[in-house]
Structure formats: structure tokens, C-alpha cells
Design an enzyme around this catalytic site. Structure first.
Site, PDB file in Angstrom:
ATOM      1  N   GLU A  77       0.836  -1.210   0.000  1.00 39.03           N
ATOM      2  CA  GLU A  77       0.000   0.000   0.000  1.00 39.03           C
ATOM      3  C   GLU A  77       0.866   1.255   0.000  1.00 39.03           C
ATOM      4  OE1 GLU A  77      -2.592   0.369   3.420  1.00 39.03           O
ATOM      5  OE2 GLU A  77      -3.639   2.073   2.564  1.00 39.03           O
TER       6      GLU A  77
ATOM      7  N   LYS B 249      -2.497  -2.129  -3.176  1.00 39.07           N
ATOM      8  CA  LYS B 249      -3.558  -1.305  -2.574  1.00 39.07           C
ATOM      9  C   LYS B 249      -3.204   0.161  -2.793  1.00 39.07           C
ATOM     10  CE  LYS B 249      -5.961  -0.448   1.797  1.00 39.07           C
ATOM     11  NZ  LYS B 249      -6.613  -1.073   2.932  1.00 39.07           N
TER      12      LYS B 249
HETATM   13  P1  13P Z   1      -9.173   4.042   4.311  1.00 40.57           P
HETATM   14  O1  13P Z   1     -10.065   3.276   3.387  1.00 40.57           O
HETATM   15  O2  13P Z   1      -9.883   4.650   5.476  1.00 40.57           O
HETATM   16  O3  13P Z   1      -8.279   5.009   3.591  1.00 40.57           O
HETATM   17  O4  13P Z   1      -8.202   3.000   4.972  1.00 40.57           O
HETATM   18  C1  13P Z   1      -7.638   2.026   4.194  1.00 40.57           C
HETATM   19  C2  13P Z   1      -6.429   1.530   4.856  1.00 40.57           C
HETATM   20  O5  13P Z   1      -6.299   0.369   5.127  1.00 40.57           O
HETATM   21  C3  13P Z   1      -5.367   2.504   5.187  1.00 40.57           C
HETATM   22  O6  13P Z   1      -4.196   1.818   5.507  1.00 40.57           O
END
Ligand code: 13P
Length: 343
Positions: A177, A219
Site C-alpha cells: 500500500e 492497494k
Molecule cells: P481508508 O479506506 O480509510 O483510507 O483506509 C484504508 C487503509 O487500510 C489505510 O491503511
């Protein structure tokens, strides 16, 4: 690493119209969200809230995997059933956030680096034995005056790649991510440029660290203007910019793409996912789904408020938001079905 097992887990996470539920807020983040709606910030309230989530009736119809936080993976319902077991019974694959959060990056004012690589191999083996089958590591990239720097992008993507390699060794599918934050007044074009650059660097680093992309999920953020940008874009513009950005930076072998919501409203996040799945149906090498925290949980948290009498209504809202995102994956979401369901 058994790549067949990793591929199987990744494809189960991306299956059908399902998506992921991020319920892995760290202690400071969870406490902040609780404080905003007046919920006491204690371990018992956090446990009760996570119990509300995992025991939501029929959640497994909508959610393929749930990302837990270290505190949560050891917790159980008031009846003593571990959350991990509740999830498995519901057909939801347990996952775990394994980064240790962000700190200031030395020498790079205004930029962050995510920590947590030291001792990670042992922690991953422990999480696997507790039932986790995938993991998440979040890096944050900030857009601002003169940032992000190459140094910040390089350091964060290197850490993501080292983490991903360790996950695959331990039999866990890594979710990588690299979040380009919505904070600031940058335009959608600036977000596009930074997101593409970051993701390209990430895949270079993943290649260098010999990570198998067929057993990995990306992600990313959606490509969207900063919260304070005077020009906000139409749904179709966000969807098109996001998919074009991914098409130029994400290799076709990647098992799937699961977006974060990043502070968008729950409805906007669903509408953007819907527009992408409609406009690019049949044209993408990877499936697109959701891995939202706030865009699924926030409306339910506001209903719950820490009051046991509100659990049922909060669970109904949680299920509803998850199901709206299923509809978005199928290309069947609309503002009309939102409002019809609310009547
Ligand atoms: P949000 O969808 O609230 O942005 O969070 C996703 C997430 O896992 C952030 O690390």
C-alpha cells in the site's frame, strides 16, 4: 514460498464481487476515530467495536478478507470465540497489518518512512500460526512544496518490497500500500504524476527483491485532487485518471488491485469504483476491488457511538456499505440504489 498457495489466497481475496475490509486501525488512529464521535478510548471499547464488525450477519457475502491489527488478532467475542475463528466461519480470510507505523524520515522535512522490518520474519511466522493468510504494509507519500522527493519514494518502496518478500517466504500474500495522501490542495494531475512515479518505483523494487507478482495485491489510492484543491473532479474523471495511471504503472501479472478510500466519503468511494468497473469492463489485466476502512466503517461507527443498543443498526449499516461496494464491483451501483435503500 509455495506460489500456488499464494495465488489461491490472492484469487480468493479478489473473487466475484467481494472486497476487503480494513479494520486494522492502529491504537492512535482507532482512538482518534472514537474520540471524534465521543466513544471512550479503551481496550474494551475497541474490542466491543471489533466484535460488532466481525459478528455482522452475512458479512461473508460481501467481504473476502478482513485486515486485523495486532491487538485485535488476539481478541475474542464476549462468549470467548476468537475473532479469527468468527471470520473463518463466515468465510472471510483473516489478514494482519504488520507495519509499525510511520515516523519522520531523517533529512527529509515533511516526509515519512514506515517502520517495522526488524524482527518481521518472526512476527509473520507467528501471525501465520494464528491464522492470518495475508498481510498489509502502508507507506505514505505526501504531496507538497518540493515533495515527494526521490529519497522518500525510494526508501518507502524499498521497505515495501523487503516486506513483500518476507511475507511470501512466510506463506502470506502481501498487500503493498503506497498511499499518496489526499491532504493538501494539489490537483488531480499532480496526484496522477506522483502516484504513477511511486507505483513504477515500487514495481522496480519488487522486481529487485524477487517478489512474485502473481501472489501480491496492490492497494493504491485513487487518483484524485487533494481535499483542499478548489477544483474537484467529476466521478468519470477520477475513474479514468485512476485506471490510466494504473495501466501505465502496474504489471499485468499482479493478482489484483484493491483501493483504499483515503478520506473520500463512503458514497464517493463507491461511485468511483463503480465508474471504473463500468468504463473499463473487460479491458483490464487485473480485477479492481475495494479495501476500504473509513468508507465502509465510518457510517456504522457514527451509529454505534459505543452504545450496545445501537449494535444491530450499526451492523446493518456496515453490511449495507459493504454491499454497495459489491454493487460497484458488478457495475450496478447508483445514487438511486443508495437513496432507495435509505427510505
Ligand atoms: P481508508 O479506506 O480509510 O483510507 O483506509 C484504508 C487503509 O487500510 C489505510 O491503511
Amino acid at each position: 514460498m509455495n506460489i500456488q498457495d499464494l495465488k489461491q489466497i490472492a484469487s480468493a481475496l479478489m473473487a466475484g464481487d467481494k472486497g476487503l475490509l480494513a479494520m486494522d486501525e492502529s491504537l492512535p488512529t482507532c482512538n482518534k476515530r472514537f474520540a471524534e464521535v465521543g466513544i471512550p478510548q479503551t481496550v474494551e471499547y475497541r474490542r466491543a467495536y471489533r466484535e460488532l464488525i466481525v459478528t455482522t450477519p452475512n458479512l461473508g457475502e460481501c467481504i473476502s478478507g478482513a485486515i486485523l491489527f495486532d491487538e485485535t488478532i488476539y481478541q475474542a467475542t464476549t462468549d470467548g470465540v476468537l475473532f479469527v475463528d468468527i471470520l473463518k466461519q463466515a468465510g472471510i480470510i483473516p489478514g494482519i497489518k504488520v507495519d509499525a507505523g510511520t515516523v519522520n524520515l531523517a533529512g527529509f522535512p515533511g516526509e515519512k518512512i514506515t517502520e517495522g522490518l526488524d524482527g518481521l520474519r518472526d512476527r509473520l511466522n507467528k501471525y501465520y500460526s494464528l491464522g492470518a493468510r495475508f498481510a498489509k504494509w502502508r507507506a505514505v507519500i505526501t504531496i507538497g512544496e518540493g515533495i515527494p522527493t526521490n529519497g522518500c519514494i525510494e526508501a518507502n518502496t524499498h521497505a515495501l518490497a523487503r516486506y513483500a518478500a518476507l511475507c511470501q517466504e512466510a506463506g502470506l500474500v502481501p498487500i503493498v500500500e503506497p498511499e499518496v495522501l489526499m491532504d493538501g490542495d494539489h490537483t488531480i494531475e499532480q496526484c496522477y504524476e506522483v502516484t504513477a512515479k511511486t507505483i513504477k518505483k515500487l514495481f522496480e523494487q519488487l522486481d529487485t527483491q524477487r517478489v512474485n507478482l502473481q501472489g501480491l495485491i496492490l492497494k493504491p489510492n485513487m487518483v484524485i485532487a487533494g481535499k483542499d484543491c478548489p477544483k474537484q473532479n467529476w466521478v468519470d474523471e477520477v475513474a479514468t485518471a485512476t485506471v490510466n495511471c494504473l495501466l501505465e504503472s502496474v504489471p499485468a501479472e499482479v493478482a489484483g488491485v484493491a483501493f483504499l478510500s483515503g478520506g473520500q466519503s463512503a458514497e464517493d468511494a463507491s461511485a468511483h469504483l463503480q465508474a471504473m468497473n463500468i468504463k473499463f469492463a473487460g479491458k483490464l489485466p487485473w480485477p479492481l476491488t475495494f479495501s476500504f476502512a473509513r468508507a465502509i466503517q465510518q457510517p456504522a461507527l457514527v451509529i454505534w457511538k459505543g452504545n450496545p443498543e445501537n449494535v444491530k443498526a450499526a451492523q446493518q449499516m456496515l453490511y449495507f456499505r459493504a454491499s454497495m461496494n459489491n454493487a460497484a464491483r458488478r457495475g450496478e451501483y447508483s445514487v438511486d440504489i443508495e437513496s432507495a435503500a435509505r427510505k
